[in-house]
Design a protein around this motif. Structure first.
Motif, PDB file in Angstrom:
ATOM      1  N   THR A 165      39.749  28.526  14.153  1.00  0.00           N
ATOM      2  CA  THR A 165      39.449  27.844  15.409  1.00  0.00           C
ATOM      3  C   THR A 165      39.532  26.328  15.313  1.00  0.00           C
ATOM      4  O   THR A 165      39.558  25.649  16.333  1.00  0.00           O
ATOM      5  CB  THR A 165      38.043  28.227  15.909  1.00  0.00           C
ATOM      6  OG1 THR A 165      37.074  27.857  14.914  1.00  0.00           O
ATOM      7  CG2 THR A 165      37.967  29.720  16.192  1.00  0.00           C
ATOM      8  N   VAL A 180      37.907  33.999  18.633  1.00  0.00           N
ATOM      9  CA  VAL A 180      38.846  32.878  18.762  1.00  0.00           C
ATOM     10  C   VAL A 180      38.911  32.427  20.231  1.00  0.00           C
ATOM     11  O   VAL A 180      39.957  32.041  20.737  1.00  0.00           O
ATOM     12  CB  VAL A 180      40.243  33.258  18.244  1.00  0.00           C
ATOM     13  CG1 VAL A 180      40.256  33.295  16.726  1.00  0.00           C
ATOM     14  CG2 VAL A 180      40.699  34.610  18.814  1.00  0.00           C
ATOM     15  N   VAL A 182      39.554  27.914  20.455  1.00  0.00           N
ATOM     16  CA  VAL A 182      40.464  27.341  19.460  1.00  0.00           C
ATOM     17  C   VAL A 182      40.804  25.906  19.853  1.00  0.00           C
ATOM     18  O   VAL A 182      41.145  25.632  21.006  1.00  0.00           O
ATOM     19  CB  VAL A 182      41.757  28.177  19.338  1.00  0.00           C
ATOM     20  CG1 VAL A 182      42.734  27.528  18.361  1.00  0.00           C
ATOM     21  CG2 VAL A 182      41.424  29.594  18.906  1.00  0.00           C
ATOM     22  N   THR A 233      45.024  31.286  16.541  1.00  0.00           N
ATOM     23  CA  THR A 233      44.307  32.413  17.142  1.00  0.00           C
ATOM     24  C   THR A 233      44.519  33.698  16.350  1.00  0.00           C
ATOM     25  O   THR A 233      43.573  34.436  16.056  1.00  0.00           O
ATOM     26  CB  THR A 233      44.773  32.606  18.596  1.00  0.00           C
ATOM     27  OG1 THR A 233      44.494  31.424  19.346  1.00  0.00           O
ATOM     28  CG2 THR A 233      44.090  33.804  19.242  1.00  0.00           C
TER      29      THR A 233
END
Length: 393
Positions: free
Chosen positions: A374, A59, A62, A369
């Motif tokens: 994402t 992540v 994002v 997250t």
């Protein structure tokens, strides 16, 4: 001491707004219809959707960006239309438009805003998208046509048409504060509340003039007088409006049309058949009919029924970026927020609205997250661990 604290949540902004606004204005903004059960249910229902936390997912990139009504947005959120917002802070709608533009989210101007279309559009930074414009179906169709043309000439290309107001709701706080009454007693009550907020009187009532209904200046005789305006508006609500009138509206408006105020799958399908590009699942913030479903409860079924044909947005009770995430997981493409941005506006002006939106974007990013998502487009029911049976599957 609460006024010395830094606001961190929508409720913090609400507390500060309460300390700045005359009571009749705060209650107008804060209150709902009847016993305010739907008002409370709107907020509580989002919490019935439990997020599914995931770990050890990449992540590092994002992205909260998306598109709403054809407009690029930094997050899937727009500022909802709120009547009289320009009485909550000096030239309030213009301040809110600047804040929304800075945060890269749409701002919707209410027909009954204090600042008119031209003033709000002029407040936008160079190159910023024009506001969305909200409208009711008035008995005077000539007035409707004039407002539509005014909005088009000002650059607006998205119309948010409110369909759940054939008659105004029974808002008991307004009755208690004399908003539904004329005469000396009501005037004295409001005067006493004004005297308790001298800062508002100086900053908004005096320095913020004119407190008239800018977009309706050519339509409402005596538009600077709240009682005269209320009498005109009450006479203009049209309980005879049907889907045929939406067909007529579609012939009058050349831009994108969003219908706001739907709670039923059948009505959502009718909106698609009428040529709307989108809908807002909404119970008017609990201000119309007390006892109807919270928007979170009906959103999933409506999104499943028409999400492939219409852009489905939702409002009502969203109080954080995490609630925004929940709305997307339940099927919405984005949300409209009303009270939170006006609380922030009343308490902190343009800067307050910017702070609120920045905090919500951070909360949305955190929720994405920690659920392993994402992209906004990938948020869906698989990001929910559990949904209460109150939310219709």
């Amino acid at each position: 001491m609460s006024g010395l604290q830094f606001p961190a949540t929508a409720q913090d902004w609400r507390a500060q707004a309460r300390g700045r606004l005359p009571r009749f204005l705060f209650d107008y903004l804060d209150g709902g219809a009847g016993d305010e059960r739907t008002l409370a249910a709107n907020v509580q229902a989002w919490g019935q959707a439990t997020l599914r936390q995931r770990v050890l997912v990449d992540v590092s990139q994002v992205d909260t960006r998306t598109r709403l009504a054809g407009q690029d947005c930094a997050l899937p959120l727009a500022l909802a239309p709120v009547g009289l917002a320009g009485m909550m802070a000096r030239r309030g709608e213009a301040q809110a438009l600047r804040a929304a533009s800075g945060a890269q989210v749409p701002f919707t101007l209410s027909t009954v805003g204090i600042c008119g279309l031209n003033e709000v559009c002029a407040a936008a930074p160079a190159g910023a998208p024009p506001p969305w414009f909200q409208l009711y179906m008035l008995r005077d169709r000539g007035a409707v046509r004039a407002l539509l043309e005014q909005a088009w000439q000002a650059g607006c290309r998205t119309l948010v048409f409110t369909v759940d107001l054939p008659l105004p709701g029974m808002r008991q706080r307004d009755v208690r504060n004399g908003m539904a009454h004329r005469g000396a007693r009501a005037a004295l009550l409001r005067a006493s509340q004004l005297l308790a907020r001298p800062g508002w009187v100086w900053d908004v009532a005096l320095r913020g003039k004119p407190l008239s209904f800018g977009s309706l200046a050519s339509q409402v005789p005596g538009g600077r007088d709240l009682n005269a305006f209320k009498a005109w508006v009450d006479a203009q609500f049209d309980p005879s409006v049907t889907w045929q009138d939406i067909d007529w509206l579609r012939t009058q408006w050349r831009g994108r049309l969003l219908l706001k105020g739907l709670l039923d799958v059948q009505d959502a399908r009718a909106a698609a058949a009428a040529g709307a590009e989108g809908i807002v699942v909404s119970n008017h913030g609990g201000r119309q009919l007390d006892g109807v479903a919270a928007t979170a409860e009906v959103l999933p079924a409506i999104a499943r029924a028409v999400g492939g044909q219409l852009e489905v947005l939702v409002d009502g009770g969203v109080r954080s970026g995490t609630d925004l995430f929940r709305a997307l997981a339940l099927g919405a493409r984005g949300v409209l927020i009303g009270r939170p941005w006006v609380w922030a506006l009343a308490a902190g002006g343009e800067a307050g609205v910017r702070q609120l939106l920045a905090a919500w974007q951070r909360e949305l990013l955190l929720a994405m997250t920690l659920t392993g998502v994402t992209r906004v487009a990938d948020i869906g029911p698989e990001q929910l661990d559990r949904v209460s049976s109150q939310i219709r599957p």
